[in-house]
Design an enzyme around this catalytic site. Structure first.
Site, PDB file in Angstrom:
ATOM      1  N   HIS A 154       0.573  -1.517   0.066  1.00 57.08           N
ATOM      2  CA  HIS A 154      -0.085  -0.264   0.099  1.00 57.08           C
ATOM      3  C   HIS A 154       0.561   1.383  -0.130  1.00 57.08           C
ATOM      4  CE1 HIS A 154      -3.258   2.445   0.935  1.00 57.08           C
ATOM      5  NE2 HIS A 154      -2.421   3.084   2.251  1.00 57.08           N
ATOM      6  N   GLU A 155       1.727   1.468   1.126  1.00 58.06           N
ATOM      7  CA  GLU A 155       2.642   2.610   0.647  1.00 58.06           C
ATOM      8  C   GLU A 155       3.373   2.497  -0.520  1.00 58.06           C
ATOM      9  OE1 GLU A 155       2.791   5.303   3.346  1.00 58.06           O
ATOM     10  OE2 GLU A 155       1.617   3.580   4.707  1.00 58.06           O
ATOM     11  N   HIS A 158       1.767   4.529  -4.112  1.00 59.35           N
ATOM     12  CA  HIS A 158       2.075   5.798  -3.360  1.00 59.35           C
ATOM     13  C   HIS A 158       3.305   6.573  -3.897  1.00 59.35           C
ATOM     14  CE1 HIS A 158      -1.519   6.315  -1.178  1.00 59.35           C
ATOM     15  NE2 HIS A 158      -0.885   5.875   0.653  1.00 59.35           N
ATOM     16  N   GLU A 229      -6.242   7.542  -0.692  1.00 57.12           N
ATOM     17  CA  GLU A 229      -5.614   5.670  -0.322  1.00 57.12           C
ATOM     18  C   GLU A 229      -6.690   4.464  -0.960  1.00 57.12           C
ATOM     19  OE1 GLU A 229      -3.976   6.243   2.273  1.00 57.12           O
ATOM     20  OE2 GLU A 229      -3.434   7.919   2.185  1.00 57.12           O
TER      21      GLU A 229
END
Length: 313
Positions: A154-155, A158, A229
């Protein structure tokens, strides 16, 4: 000779295997355009009101923009207590990052750990070359290997989608508007308080214009942040093929927040826009209404739909 081979020989990196998100790209472009428009309006008002001080205004604004763009990621990482670690110091964390990089076909970011019992993770950096991914000790202690990989994927989404850099630039205008408001209230209003003074009236408008610009900037960044997100959840789940692991991590981290001391949560709250899951010091916190993240229910519903799609033959 194929185009792909030509690009490789020219030194260009192929795109990562994170699923592209046209909705995120459109929102980032739209946000940057509107932020730029607000920026021009704010600087234009300053130049019109403070005509004799335009060189100082341009130097000040330009200097702040450069400092915000080049150093904000390092300042944020330092403020959140991130300390870069070697593979020998954190083999499990580095191993998880290595696996995500192999899946995504992207360069390995710097890896850091923050000593905090608040279970969370974040990424900073203007590009893949300057990227840093950090997990807290509280997160590492609570998650198993598949859950941790889901959070790290997930991170790193970004970073791959470059929305970290867009959020860094977009947040600058709000900071600038706040500084201008304080300077105008501290210096200009006290010297030009007469209502029949045109200069005084003009300078009195600066805090009002700055406040409006700040509010609009805040709303724009919040709208972008909530979508990014969801986008990071979606692309991480598709990359790893395990949306259930990410859903489990979300549920576990959100549930553990209630057990964290209020003092620790208050320290973490200012950096919620960077975190995997926002930290709130109370259930009634106004921050929940203006949160940078979608609700847990929205995130879990999306992951459930992805899981169902992946399970279809």
């Amino acid at each position: 000779m194929s185009r792909t081979l030509s690009r490789t020989r020219a030194g260009a990196r192929p795109r990562s295997r994170y699923a592209p998100d046209s909705g995120l790209t459109t929102r980032m472009v739209g946000t940057m355009f509107l932020i730029g428009l607000l920026y021009v309006v704010l600087v234009g008002v300053l130049l019109a009101v403070l005509r004799g001080a335009w060189p100082i205004i341009l130097i000040l604004v330009g200097g702040m923009f450069i400092a915000q763009f080049w150093f904000s990621d390092r300042i944020a990482a330092f403020s959140m207590g991130a300390r870069e670690v070697t593979p020998e110091e954190a083999p499990e964390l580095h191993g998880a990052v290595d696996r995500i990089c192999a899946l995504a076909d992207m360069p390995k970011p710097r890896v850091a750990i923050a000593r905090s019992d608040v279970p969370n993770a974040f990424a900073t950096g203007r590009s893949e070359k300057t990227a840093l991914v950090c997990a807290t000790t509280g997160l590492l202690r609570r998650l198993d290997a598949p859950e941790l990989e889901g959070v790290l994927a997930h991170e790193m989404s970004h970073v791959a989608h470059r929305d970290v850099a867009v959020m860094t630039i977009a947040s600058f205008l709000g900071v600038l508007a706040g500084v201008i408001t304080r300077v105008a209230l501290w210096g200009g209003l006290s010297r030009n308080s007469r209502s029949n003074d045109p200069v005084g009236i003009a300078i009195m408008l600066i805090p009002l214009v700055s406040a409006v610009v700040y509010a609009l900037s805040f709303l724009l960044t919040r709208l972008l942040s909530r979508y990014r997100e969801l986008s990071a959840d979606r692309t991480a789940a598709l990359l790893t093929g395990r949306p259930s692991a990410l859903a489990s991590a979300l549920t576990k981290v959100t549930g553990q927040m209630a057990r964290i001391p209020t003092e620790d949560l208050r320290k973490a709250e200012p950096y919620n826009a960077f975190y995997f899951v926002p930290a709130f010091s109370s259930k009634e916190s106004l921050s929940r209404l203006l949160s940078s993240h979608p609700t847990l229910e929205q995130r879990l519903d999306q992951l459930a739909r992805i899981s169902a799609d992946l399970a279809r033959p």
